[in-house]
Design a protein around this motif. Structure first.
Motif, PDB file in Angstrom:
ATOM      1  N   ALA A 265      -7.066  -2.498   3.565  1.00 51.17           N
ATOM      2  CA  ALA A 265      -6.807  -1.372   4.467  1.00 51.17           C
ATOM      3  C   ALA A 265      -5.945  -0.315   3.796  1.00 51.17           C
ATOM      4  N   LYS A 266      -5.049  -0.764   2.937  1.00 55.93           N
ATOM      5  CA  LYS A 266      -4.208   0.175   2.185  1.00 55.93           C
ATOM      6  C   LYS A 266      -4.467  -0.044   0.697  1.00 55.93           C
ATOM      7  N   ASP A 267      -3.426  -0.276  -0.079  1.00 57.91           N
ATOM      8  CA  ASP A 267      -3.638  -0.351  -1.531  1.00 57.91           C
ATOM      9  C   ASP A 267      -3.186  -1.665  -2.141  1.00 57.91           C
TER      10      ASP A 267
END
Length: 359
Positions: A265-267
């Motif tokens: 969802a992010k990094d």
């Protein structure tokens, strides 16, 4: 009379500060992944993928692989590969792959035994296929005496730690499609490849025409779970049925999907991969300064392959866990993971120098 052991006594049975270089599968789960599992726990959610976490994972994967991507979480990498290849082949079909490919060397014959397909292997100098190498096996479509080549399977990054460039993958896809074949990408370490190339994962998958992807999560910080990502739904229309038949349908799928959400969802996927790659570069730089040790392949991701005296390897294995790659030749593989530290690398290099000095 002796007291029976307390079988309810839960305790840590290993030293969490001990890390080796045998495999990125040896690493535990990333704390952010464990936190996501805790959040997904409690209460009831519909089983077999009809839960809110698996639904949300589809949208996350769209952000990485485009709006037509369909994601099917599975238990493990072999299951992902076998199920994906089944979706692309007929009963008389064959898959062209590198001789060193995981599907050929490390899956216990599962693609051939479980999927009923034939692997047509090609020797490669660095683990990477090319259109010219593919042509060594891409023939005989009308010959009923030969398994029909229907798929090219490439691994990114390869089993030898090398990485296909975007242009190299595009050339393979264009060539395979031009011959009427589909392309499967074994992405067990896809995050490490994207980090090494400094491009989005879509750049060498859906953007260049790869048909089906096996997405690896375990080597990148998940507790368990991989995924099949169908990039072209037209070529794999019955994946949900194949997943069930292949014993890869998780009843409590939310716990696989929630992990992928934490990763993608992010990094987190990129942070983990960049760190593992950086530790491999640190290790390679140190190894190059040790006389008598040869690095065998370009260090492009999180693996270092080297050749050194066998007696040194065996002594070093008493201090750090790692594997021979080719024992007869003295070749070894050293893997770095998301939790490998600079101190781990430096301690290993010091031990290597000490054992080489003894030799």
């Amino acid at each position: 009379m002796t007291t029976p052991p307390d079988r309810t006594d839960a305790r840590r049975r290993h030293d969490p500060d001990v890390r080796g270089f045998a495999s990125d599968n040896y690493a535990g789960a990333h704390p952010e992944v464990l936190a996501a599992l805790a959040l997904a726990n409690g209460g009831h959610q519909t089983a077999y993928g009809e839960d809110v976490y698996t639904d949300h994972l589809q949208r996350i994967m769209h952000s990485h692989f485009g709006p037509t991507a369909e994601t099917f979480p599975v238990f493990n990498g072999t299951g992902a590969n076998v199920t994906a290849l089944q979706s692309l082949t007929d009963r008389w079909g064959a898959v062209i792959c590198a001789e060193s490919a995981h599907i050929n060397v490390d899956e216990g014959g599962a693609p051939e035994r479980m999927a009923g397909l034939k692997l047509l292997t090609v020797p490669t100098p660095d683990g990477k296929l090319t259109p010219e190498l593919i042509d060594r096996q891409a023939y005989g479509w009308d010959d009923e005496h030969r398994a029909m080549p229907q798929v090219v399977s490439l691994t990114q990054n390869t089993e030898l730690g090398t990485v296909y460039t975007v242009d190299e993958v595009r050339a393979i896809v264009d060539h395979a499609h031009g011959l009427g074949m589909k392309v499967h990408l074994d992405g067990a370490r896809i995050a490490n490849a994207a980090a090494a190339l400094d491009v989005p994962m879509r750049a060498f998958t859906n953007a260049v025409g790869v048909d089906v992807l096996s997405y690896g999560g375990t080597k990148n910080g998940l507790l368990f779970g991989e995924a099949i990502v169908v990039l072209d739904p037209a070529v794999a229309r019955h994946m949900k049925h194949l997943r069930k038949m292949s014993m890869q349908l998780a009843s409590k799928m939310r716990f696989v999907s929630a992990q992928f959400e934490a990763l993608l969802a992010k990094d987190l996927w990129l942070r983990n991969a960049r760190h593992a790659n950086a530790m491999a570069q640190r290790l390679a730089e140190g190894v190059r300064q040790v006389d008598g040790v040869e690095i065998l392949y370009p260090v492009q991701a999180n693996a270092v392959f080297a050749r050194l005296p066998q007696e040194v390897t065996r002594r070093l294995q008493q201090r750090f866990r790692f594997y021979f790659w080719d024992e007869a030749a003295g070749d070894v593989r050293w893997m770095c993971a998301f939790d490998t530290t600079e101190d781990d690398v430096d301690a290993f290099l010091l031990a290597l120098k000490e054992e080489m000095a003894r030799a």
